[in-house]
Motif scaffolding. Sequence first.
Motif, PDB file in Angstrom:
ATOM      1  N   LYS A   1     -12.035  22.069  11.672  1.00 14.05           N
ATOM      2  CA  LYS A   1     -10.840  22.913  11.755  1.00 14.05           C
ATOM      3  C   LYS A   1     -10.926  23.887  12.929  1.00 14.05           C
ATOM      4  O   LYS A   1      -9.928  24.147  13.600  1.00 14.05           O
ATOM      5  CB  LYS A   1     -10.612  23.667  10.447  1.00 14.05           C
ATOM      6  N   LEU A   2     -12.107  24.433  13.175  1.00 14.81           N
ATOM      7  CA  LEU A   2     -12.286  25.320  14.328  1.00 14.81           C
ATOM      8  C   LEU A   2     -12.031  24.561  15.630  1.00 14.81           C
ATOM      9  O   LEU A   2     -11.323  25.049  16.512  1.00 14.81           O
ATOM     10  CB  LEU A   2     -13.692  25.922  14.328  1.00 14.81           C
ATOM     11  N   ILE A   3     -12.597  23.369  15.744  1.00 12.97           N
ATOM     12  CA  ILE A   3     -12.395  22.543  16.943  1.00 12.97           C
ATOM     13  C   ILE A   3     -10.910  22.229  17.123  1.00 12.97           C
ATOM     14  O   ILE A   3     -10.367  22.366  18.233  1.00 12.97           O
ATOM     15  CB  ILE A   3     -13.207  21.229  16.853  1.00 12.97           C
ATOM     16  N   LYS A   4     -10.250  21.799  16.063  1.00 18.00           N
ATOM     17  CA  LYS A   4      -8.824  21.433  16.158  1.00 18.00           C
ATOM     18  C   LYS A   4      -7.988  22.634  16.599  1.00 18.00           C
ATOM     19  O   LYS A   4      -7.069  22.493  17.408  1.00 18.00           O
ATOM     20  CB  LYS A   4      -8.301  20.873  14.835  1.00 18.00           C
ATOM     21  N   ARG A   5      -8.299  23.823  16.073  1.00 18.73           N
ATOM     22  CA  ARG A   5      -7.534  25.017  16.468  1.00 18.73           C
ATOM     23  C   ARG A   5      -7.764  25.328  17.934  1.00 18.73           C
ATOM     24  O   ARG A   5      -6.831  25.672  18.657  1.00 18.73           O
ATOM     25  CB  ARG A   5      -7.905  26.221  15.596  1.00 18.73           C
ATOM     26  N   MET A   6      -8.995  25.175  18.404  1.00 17.26           N
ATOM     27  CA  MET A   6      -9.270  25.436  19.812  1.00 17.26           C
ATOM     28  C   MET A   6      -8.602  24.386  20.689  1.00 17.26           C
ATOM     29  O   MET A   6      -8.097  24.709  21.767  1.00 17.26           O
ATOM     30  CB  MET A   6     -10.775  25.491  20.068  1.00 17.26           C
ATOM     31  N   GLU A   7      -8.581  23.135  20.246  1.00 19.23           N
ATOM     32  CA  GLU A   7      -7.880  22.090  20.996  1.00 19.23           C
ATOM     33  C   GLU A   7      -6.386  22.410  21.102  1.00 19.23           C
ATOM     34  O   GLU A   7      -5.790  22.267  22.169  1.00 19.23           O
ATOM     35  CB  GLU A   7      -8.066  20.727  20.323  1.00 19.23           C
TER      36      GLU A   7
ATOM     37  N   ILE B   1     -15.616  30.128  16.653  1.00 19.38           N
ATOM     38  CA  ILE B   1     -15.626  29.360  17.890  1.00 19.38           C
ATOM     39  C   ILE B   1     -15.073  30.247  18.992  1.00 19.38           C
ATOM     40  O   ILE B   1     -14.105  30.978  18.769  1.00 19.38           O
ATOM     41  CB  ILE B   1     -14.820  28.046  17.752  1.00 19.38           C
ATOM     42  N   SER B   2     -15.711  30.233  20.153  1.00 21.06           N
ATOM     43  CA  SER B   2     -15.267  31.021  21.307  1.00 21.06           C
ATOM     44  C   SER B   2     -15.097  30.097  22.496  1.00 21.06           C
ATOM     45  O   SER B   2     -15.788  29.089  22.608  1.00 21.06           O
ATOM     46  CB  SER B   2     -16.302  32.090  21.664  1.00 21.06           C
TER      47      SER B   2
ATOM     48  N   ARG C   1      -8.014  34.776  29.322  1.00 18.28           N
ATOM     49  CA  ARG C   1      -8.775  33.550  29.609  1.00 18.28           C
ATOM     50  C   ARG C   1      -9.750  33.200  28.492  1.00 18.28           C
ATOM     51  O   ARG C   1     -10.349  32.128  28.502  1.00 18.28           O
ATOM     52  CB  ARG C   1      -9.551  33.700  30.914  1.00 18.28           C
ATOM     53  N   TYR C   2      -9.939  34.083  27.537  1.00 21.51           N
ATOM     54  CA  TYR C   2     -10.910  33.891  26.472  1.00 21.51           C
ATOM     55  C   TYR C   2     -10.211  33.864  25.116  1.00 21.51           C
ATOM     56  O   TYR C   2      -9.175  34.505  24.930  1.00 21.51           O
ATOM     57  CB  TYR C   2     -11.939  35.028  26.470  1.00 21.51           C
ATOM     58  N   LYS C   3     -10.828  33.166  24.168  1.00 15.66           N
ATOM     59  CA  LYS C   3     -10.281  33.139  22.814  1.00 15.66           C
ATOM     60  C   LYS C   3     -11.434  32.935  21.840  1.00 15.66           C
ATOM     61  O   LYS C   3     -12.345  32.138  22.084  1.00 15.66           O
ATOM     62  CB  LYS C   3      -9.285  31.992  22.674  1.00 15.66           C
ATOM     63  N   THR C   4     -11.388  33.665  20.728  1.00 14.05           N
ATOM     64  CA  THR C   4     -12.351  33.487  19.649  1.00 14.05           C
ATOM     65  C   THR C   4     -11.597  33.419  18.339  1.00 14.05           C
ATOM     66  O   THR C   4     -10.751  34.277  18.052  1.00 14.05           O
ATOM     67  CB  THR C   4     -13.388  34.629  19.598  1.00 14.05           C
ATOM     68  N   TYR C   5     -11.899  32.375  17.568  1.00  9.47           N
ATOM     69  CA  TYR C   5     -11.321  32.204  16.245  1.00  9.47           C
ATOM     70  C   TYR C   5     -12.421  32.305  15.199  1.00  9.47           C
ATOM     71  O   TYR C   5     -13.540  31.829  15.419  1.00  9.47           O
ATOM     72  CB  TYR C   5     -10.643  30.832  16.107  1.00  9.47           C
TER      73      TYR C   5
END
Length: 148
Positions: free
Chosen positions: A96-102, A62-63, A46-50
């Motif tokens: 780029k962090l936002i786009k990867r999380m999206e 970003i988490s 349920r969690y992800k951090t890049y």
Amino acid sequence: MEIIIREIEEKDYPALLSLWNNELGNKYVTAENIAPHCDRVKNDDRYKTYAALLEADVVGFISSAQTYAVGFDGSYMQITAMVVKTGKQNKGIGTKLIKRMEDYAREKGCYSIGVCSGFKRTGAHAFYECNGFVKGSYAFNKWLIPRE
């Protein structure tokens, strides 16, 4: 200047700690609790951090946490933390962090992605709005365990 976005690795924990404390001013994240936390969420689907790397240095992260809301069939993704190192901002790293999380949220079937940001962080507010976020509510917290 290539920006690489990848999932965090154990070797990134000290850099995440430094970013968290130096950029966000949070004194509750320590060398003693960063690794157990990162390990716990890294092993929970349920969690992800890049991490964002620039010339092999972690310059941002970003988490997120995936959760459900009453009245919706699917889930949504909540950004729980995001930071880009001072001096490295305005170079496309945060976007780029936002786009990867999206992309990750879409892969998980989420219907939206949200973020909370402190009142005084007006630069962050402008950043989120430039990345398609809409101000829609206030966020409230109540500590159940006393904090110093």
